[in-house]
Write a protein that holds these residues in place. Structure first.
Motif, PDB file in Angstrom:
ATOM      1  N   ASP A 170       0.826  -1.205   0.000  1.00 35.40           N
ATOM      2  CA  ASP A 170       0.000   0.000   0.000  1.00 35.40           C
ATOM      3  C   ASP A 170       0.866   1.264   0.000  1.00 35.40           C
ATOM      4  OD1 ASP A 170      -2.138  -1.750   0.047  1.00 35.40           O
ATOM      5  OD2 ASP A 170      -2.593  -1.435   2.176  1.00 35.40           O
ATOM      6  N   GLN A 171       1.990   1.225   0.723  1.00 37.78           N
ATOM      7  CA  GLN A 171       2.917   2.360   0.731  1.00 37.78           C
ATOM      8  C   GLN A 171       3.533   2.565  -0.646  1.00 37.78           C
ATOM      9  OE1 GLN A 171       1.822   3.958   3.611  1.00 37.78           O
ATOM     10  NE2 GLN A 171       3.858   4.786   3.279  1.00 37.78           N
ATOM     11  N   MET A 172       3.913   1.468  -1.300  1.00 31.59           N
ATOM     12  CA  MET A 172       4.500   1.572  -2.634  1.00 31.59           C
ATOM     13  C   MET A 172       3.473   2.151  -3.615  1.00 31.59           C
ATOM     14  SD  MET A 172       6.288  -1.252  -5.139  1.00 31.59           S
ATOM     15  CE  MET A 172       4.745  -1.879  -5.779  1.00 31.59           C
ATOM     16  N   ILE A 173       2.224   1.721  -3.505  1.00 33.82           N
ATOM     17  CA  ILE A 173       1.171   2.245  -4.383  1.00 33.82           C
ATOM     18  C   ILE A 173       1.063   3.759  -4.220  1.00 33.82           C
ATOM     19  CG2 ILE A 173      -1.338   2.281  -4.743  1.00 33.82           C
ATOM     20  CD1 ILE A 173      -1.280  -0.784  -4.145  1.00 33.82           C
ATOM     21  N   LYS A 174       1.058   4.226  -2.979  1.00 31.24           N
ATOM     22  CA  LYS A 174       0.994   5.676  -2.721  1.00 31.24           C
ATOM     23  C   LYS A 174       2.224   6.380  -3.278  1.00 31.24           C
ATOM     24  CE  LYS A 174      -1.706   5.442   1.507  1.00 31.24           C
ATOM     25  NZ  LYS A 174      -1.647   5.487   2.965  1.00 31.24           N
ATOM     26  N   GLN A 175       3.373   5.762  -3.086  1.00 26.64           N
ATOM     27  CA  GLN A 175       4.640   6.354  -3.522  1.00 26.64           C
ATOM     28  C   GLN A 175       4.707   6.487  -5.045  1.00 26.64           C
ATOM     29  OE1 GLN A 175       7.896   4.081  -1.990  1.00 26.64           O
ATOM     30  NE2 GLN A 175       9.383   5.685  -2.340  1.00 26.64           N
ATOM     31  N   LEU A 176       4.054   5.591  -5.763  1.00 31.58           N
ATOM     32  CA  LEU A 176       4.125   5.579  -7.227  1.00 31.58           C
ATOM     33  C   LEU A 176       2.903   6.216  -7.898  1.00 31.58           C
ATOM     34  CD1 LEU A 176       5.587   1.995  -7.778  1.00 31.58           C
ATOM     35  CD2 LEU A 176       6.801   4.179  -7.884  1.00 31.58           C
ATOM     36  N   ASP A 177       2.073   6.880  -7.132  1.00 34.16           N
ATOM     37  CA  ASP A 177       0.845   7.479  -7.665  1.00 34.16           C
ATOM     38  C   ASP A 177       1.160   8.780  -8.393  1.00 34.16           C
ATOM     39  OD1 ASP A 177      -1.669   8.419  -8.228  1.00 34.16           O
ATOM     40  OD2 ASP A 177      -2.337   8.500  -6.146  1.00 34.16           O
ATOM     41  N   LEU A 178       1.168   8.709  -9.713  1.00 39.24           N
ATOM     42  CA  LEU A 178       1.452   9.895 -10.529  1.00 39.24           C
ATOM     43  C   LEU A 178       0.212  10.767 -10.727  1.00 39.24           C
ATOM     44  CD1 LEU A 178       3.623   8.354 -13.389  1.00 39.24           C
ATOM     45  CD2 LEU A 178       4.377  10.008 -11.676  1.00 39.24           C
ATOM     46  N   GLU A 179      -0.968  10.188 -10.650  1.00 34.54           N
ATOM     47  CA  GLU A 179      -2.196  10.899 -11.016  1.00 34.54           C
ATOM     48  C   GLU A 179      -2.663  11.911  -9.981  1.00 34.54           C
ATOM     49  OE1 GLU A 179      -5.176   8.096 -12.173  1.00 34.54           O
ATOM     50  OE2 GLU A 179      -3.811   7.080 -13.546  1.00 34.54           O
ATOM     51  N   ASN A 180      -2.442  11.655  -8.715  1.00 40.90           N
ATOM     52  CA  ASN A 180      -3.016  12.515  -7.682  1.00 40.90           C
ATOM     53  C   ASN A 180      -2.104  13.635  -7.208  1.00 40.90           C
ATOM     54  OD1 ASN A 180      -5.504  11.233  -7.625  1.00 40.90           O
ATOM     55  ND2 ASN A 180      -4.723   9.631  -6.285  1.00 40.90           N
ATOM     56  N   ASN A 181      -0.942  13.779  -7.817  1.00 39.62           N
ATOM     57  CA  ASN A 181      -0.041  14.849  -7.399  1.00 39.62           C
ATOM     58  C   ASN A 181       0.930  15.141  -8.532  1.00 39.62           C
ATOM     59  OD1 ASN A 181       1.788  16.564  -6.235  1.00 39.62           O
ATOM     60  ND2 ASN A 181       2.039  15.371  -4.362  1.00 39.62           N
ATOM     61  N   SER A 182       0.713  16.223  -9.222  1.00 41.10           N
ATOM     62  CA  SER A 182       1.539  16.550 -10.385  1.00 41.10           C
ATOM     63  C   SER A 182       2.987  16.845 -10.002  1.00 41.10           C
ATOM     64  CB  SER A 182       0.945  17.738 -11.149  1.00 41.10           C
ATOM     65  OG  SER A 182       0.879  18.862 -10.304  1.00 41.10           O
ATOM     66  N   ASN A 183       3.234  17.296  -8.773  1.00 42.23           N
ATOM     67  CA  ASN A 183       4.606  17.566  -8.334  1.00 42.23           C
ATOM     68  C   ASN A 183       5.338  16.284  -7.963  1.00 42.23           C
ATOM     69  OD1 ASN A 183       4.160  20.316  -8.586  1.00 42.23           O
ATOM     70  ND2 ASN A 183       3.445  20.517  -6.485  1.00 42.23           N
ATOM     71  N   LYS A 184       4.638  15.176  -8.012  1.00 42.49           N
ATOM     72  CA  LYS A 184       5.212  13.931  -7.557  1.00 42.49           C
ATOM     73  C   LYS A 184       6.047  13.221  -8.627  1.00 42.49           C
ATOM     74  CE  LYS A 184       3.859  10.444  -4.400  1.00 42.49           C
ATOM     75  NZ  LYS A 184       2.918   9.568  -3.857  1.00 42.49           N
ATOM     76  N   ASN A 185       6.015  13.674  -9.871  1.00 48.50           N
ATOM     77  CA  ASN A 185       6.770  13.022 -10.937  1.00 48.50           C
ATOM     78  C   ASN A 185       8.232  12.810 -10.575  1.00 48.50           C
ATOM     79  OD1 ASN A 185       4.606  12.703 -12.604  1.00 48.50           O
ATOM     80  ND2 ASN A 185       5.408  13.973 -14.260  1.00 48.50           N
ATOM     81  N   ASP A 186       8.866  13.839  -9.995  1.00 49.32           N
ATOM     82  CA  ASP A 186      10.274  13.729  -9.617  1.00 49.32           C
ATOM     83  C   ASP A 186      10.472  12.676  -8.539  1.00 49.32           C
ATOM     84  OD1 ASP A 186      10.964  15.668 -11.435  1.00 49.32           O
ATOM     85  OD2 ASP A 186      11.021  17.294  -9.956  1.00 49.32           O
ATOM     86  N   GLU A 187       9.534  12.612  -7.589  1.00 49.65           N
ATOM     87  CA  GLU A 187       9.608  11.636  -6.513  1.00 49.65           C
ATOM     88  C   GLU A 187       9.470  10.205  -7.069  1.00 49.65           C
ATOM     89  OE1 GLU A 187       6.903  11.083  -2.706  1.00 49.65           O
ATOM     90  OE2 GLU A 187       7.376  13.204  -3.061  1.00 49.65           O
ATOM     91  N   VAL A 188       8.523  10.022  -7.967  1.00 49.21           N
ATOM     92  CA  VAL A 188       8.320   8.706  -8.568  1.00 49.21           C
ATOM     93  C   VAL A 188       9.526   8.339  -9.428  1.00 49.21           C
ATOM     94  CG1 VAL A 188       6.862   7.341 -10.119  1.00 49.21           C
ATOM     95  CG2 VAL A 188       5.801   8.922  -8.501  1.00 49.21           C
TER      96      VAL A 188
END
Length: 177
Positions: free
Chosen positions: A126-144
């Motif tokens: 479940d943590q990995m799913i949250k960590q790899l969620d590109l759709e719900n946070n546009s600033n998250k691309n760099d993190e993913v």
């Protein structure tokens, strides 16, 4: 706590899957590793990863090997010289029925897990799913992107130890260290 051998086995499995898919994309596209990773984000393989499928596959395999399923197995009392089978027989013959219902055998590592440890794996999924969620946070691309690089680094580190002379198609360790 999840046994270290199990954690390492699962990490290696996931890292290898990610690495191979990105290497294939890079080979087909003849582009950079960064462009291959960006293309990977739109692949079915990334969707499966970000949906937690590698964990699901692993967890389903564990649940399929619950020791209670072997309670009436004729192998419980069969003579053998195989140490792995002897250990399994010992578990089958010495654990109570409620303990057998809560004990899972991870065949690749030979480790036994409890239902609590399987739940821990589900939480990690479940943590990995949250960590790899590109759709719900546009600033998250760099993190993913960094997470994917992390998987690739782990895989190259493993390969470097096991096969020091083998060429690594992404050369992540050279590029990102």
């Amino acid at each position: 706590m999840i046994p270290e051998k199990v954690r390492e086995h699962l990490e290696e499995y996931i890292s290898q899957e990610v690495y191979v898919q990105i290497a294939v994309i890079k080979g087909k596209e003849k582009g950079t590793t960064k462009s291959a990773i960006n293309k990977y984000f739109s692949s079915n393989h990334f969707k499966d990863l970000s949906d937690g499928r590698p964990y699901d596959h692993f967890i389903d395999g564990l649940k399929d090997k619950c020791l209670i399923k072997l309670i009436n197995s004729p192998m419980r009392d069969k003579e053998t010289e195989d140490e792995v089978i002897k250990e399994l027989q010992s578990k089958l013959n010495n654990l109570r029925e409620d303990e057998l219902k809560d004990t899972y055998w991870e065949i690749e590592t030979g480790e036994y897990l409890t239902g609590k440890q399987v739940k821990e794996l589900e939480n990690e999924r479940d943590q990995m799913i949250k960590q790899l969620d590109l759709e719900n946070n546009s600033n998250k691309n760099d993190e993913v992107y960094e997470t994917i690089i992390g998987f690739c680094k782990k895989y190259e580190e493993l390969c470097t130890k096991k096969y020091p002379e083998a060429p690594l198609p992404l050369e992540i360790l050279k590029s990102f260290n």
